[in-house]
Design an enzyme around this catalytic site. Structure first.
Site, PDB file in Angstrom:
ATOM      1  CB  ALA A  66       3.101  -1.197   3.050  1.00  0.00           C
ATOM      2  NE  ARG A 101       7.343  -5.999   1.691  1.00  0.00           N
ATOM      3  CZ  ARG A 101       6.865  -6.384   0.516  1.00  0.00           C
ATOM      4  NH1 ARG A 101       6.057  -7.302   0.445  1.00  0.00           N
ATOM      5  NH2 ARG A 101       7.100  -5.183   0.228  1.00  0.00           N
ATOM      6  CG  ASN A 102      13.877  -7.170   0.145  1.00  0.00           C
ATOM      7  OD1 ASN A 102      13.989  -8.075  -0.498  1.00  0.00           O
ATOM      8  ND2 ASN A 102      12.664  -6.242  -0.088  1.00  0.00           N
ATOM      9  CB  SER A 109       6.804   4.917  -0.091  1.00  0.00           C
ATOM     10  OG  SER A 109       7.340   3.603  -1.267  1.00  0.00           O
ATOM     11  CE  LYS A 132       9.510   0.193  -4.735  1.00  0.00           C
ATOM     12  NZ  LYS A 132       9.536   1.243  -3.086  1.00  0.00           N
ATOM     13  CD1 TRP A 180       3.924  -0.406  -3.335  1.00  0.00           C
ATOM     14  CD2 TRP A 180       3.389   1.152  -1.469  1.00  0.00           C
ATOM     15  NE1 TRP A 180       4.517   0.945  -3.720  1.00  0.00           N
ATOM     16  CE2 TRP A 180       4.153   1.574  -2.720  1.00  0.00           C
ATOM     17  CE3 TRP A 180       3.032   1.072  -0.243  1.00  0.00           C
ATOM     18  CZ2 TRP A 180       3.903   3.361  -2.213  1.00  0.00           C
ATOM     19  CZ3 TRP A 180       2.945   2.687  -0.020  1.00  0.00           C
ATOM     20  CH2 TRP A 180       4.298   3.656  -1.385  1.00  0.00           C
ATOM     21  CB  VAL A 211       6.606 -11.041  -2.345  1.00  0.00           C
ATOM     22  CG1 VAL A 211       7.293 -11.297  -3.394  1.00  0.00           C
ATOM     23  CG2 VAL A 211       5.239 -11.972  -2.501  1.00  0.00           C
ATOM     24  CG  ASP A 258      12.293   2.464  -2.143  1.00  0.00           C
ATOM     25  OD1 ASP A 258      12.052   2.439  -1.299  1.00  0.00           O
ATOM     26  OD2 ASP A 258      12.629   1.933  -3.179  1.00  0.00           O
ATOM     27  CE  LYS A 262      13.408  -0.933  -2.351  1.00  0.00           C
ATOM     28  NZ  LYS A 262      13.108  -0.763  -1.423  1.00  0.00           N
TER      29      LYS A 262
END
Length: 327
Positions: free
Chosen positions: A135, A249-250, A133, A103, A12, A273, A238, A185
């Site tokens: 990346a 990723r989450n 957003s 975040k 990011w 991450v 978001d 989120k």
């Protein structure tokens, strides 16, 4: 020309630096690992991002290079922010605004990133930049809309500096709400990924995301954030990207949990991450402190950190007593 420094060479931070450099700004990308920074500068490509970095983007690991910056964008992961900010305290000029791109919530202290930065970098105005957003899309030059939050005058100045056709910024004075939304989120996105991994269907996932928004708002209200923030770019905006993007990723962590992966093992094997894993634990502690029920967050934390079987977590959520819908 005024120089914008981006601290952190993760996906990011690098994508943001590239987007701003393409927009004509004088941008310096700084990373702490000299070897990795040298490799990035030589290859002009980031291993997690598409395309080449703009030729005008300066890349360095020298803290002294930060002396010329009059705006700093902070893209260091939440759990490493305190140590990194402490190490760079003397390098970042006094009075220079620092805008968090991270975040999350710090483990133990439960601090938001702006609170960490304010403590470790005294004398610098602190703001946050958040919103949908991804990346990879930003790196590819696709438009993104975000919100910069902080004191009104400072937020408007950052907006004036960074706003462009492909990097559109709104302003907000609700720093607390924007940061909470950006952190929480990611927890909901892990649960959304579990829905995908279990193939529960679009109906269940839509319901999960909707209840996730309600959960985020409950904690926000208890902490005196502006309620409408959770319906805006840093909240629902978001959240939708994070829950539905195939690159999230989450959400990917949630899918892995649904397939039987252990949270700790999965996180240790990743190059990037998934902040929601750590945020879940911190958010639960905030919920207890403010007497707020966070059922989705509770189950996500148990799945990631306590290896709770996914079927048990799902049963616990579906077995909750019926109630009037709250927003």
């Amino acid at each position: 020309m005024a120089q914008t420094a981006v601290i952190g060479t993760g996906s990011w931070g690098t994508a943001t630096a590239a987007a701003l450099a393409r927009g004509g700004l004088d941008v310096l990308l700084w990373g702490r690992d000299a070897g990795k920074v040298a490799a990035l500068a030589a290859a002009r490509r980031h291993p997690q991002l598409p395309g080449e970095l703009p030729p005008t983007l300066a890349i360095t690991a020298d803290p002294l290079a930060l002396a010329g910056a009059d705006l700093v964008l902070w893209a260091v992961p939440t759990q490493h922010t305190a140590a990194s900010a402490r190490a760079l305290r003397a390098a970042i000029p006094a009075g220079v605004p620092v805008v968090s791109l991270a975040k999350g919530l710090e483990q133990g202290t439960l601090r938001r990133v702006s609170e960490i930065l304010a403590a470790e970098l005294p004398g610098r105005p602190v703001l946050a930049l958040s919103g949908p957003s991804h990346a990879g899309e930003v790196m590819a030059g696709k438009p993104a809309c975000l919100v910069v939050a902080g004191p009104e005058g400072a937020a408007c100045e950052v907006q004036r500096r960074l706003h462009g056709r492909a990097f559109r910024l709104y302003t907000s004075t609700d720093l607390l709400g924007v940061e909470l939304a950006g952190a929480l989120k990611n927890v909901v996105a892990i649960a959304a990924g579990i829905c995908d991994g279990l193939d529960l269907g679009h109906n269940v996932k839509a319901a999960l995301v909707t209840r996730g928004v309600a959960e985020m708002r409950r904690l926000g209200r208890a902490m005196h954030a502006v309620d409408s923030t959770f319906s805006g770019m840093a909240g629902v905006g978001d959240l939708l990207t994070t829950c539905y993007s195939p690159h999230g990723r989450n959400r990917a962590l949630g899918e892995a949990l649904a397939r039987g992966a252990k949270g700790g093992d999965y996180l240790a094997a990743q190059a990037t991450v998934a902040e929601g894993a750590w945020t879940a634990r911190a958010a639960l502690a905030l919920g207890r402190a403010h007497a707020v029920d966070l059922p989705i967050t509770s189950e996500v934390a148990s799945l990631v950190w306590d290896d709770r079987p996914v079927a048990q977590a799902l049963d616990a959520l579906l077995a909750r007593a019926p109630k009037e819908e709250d927003a």
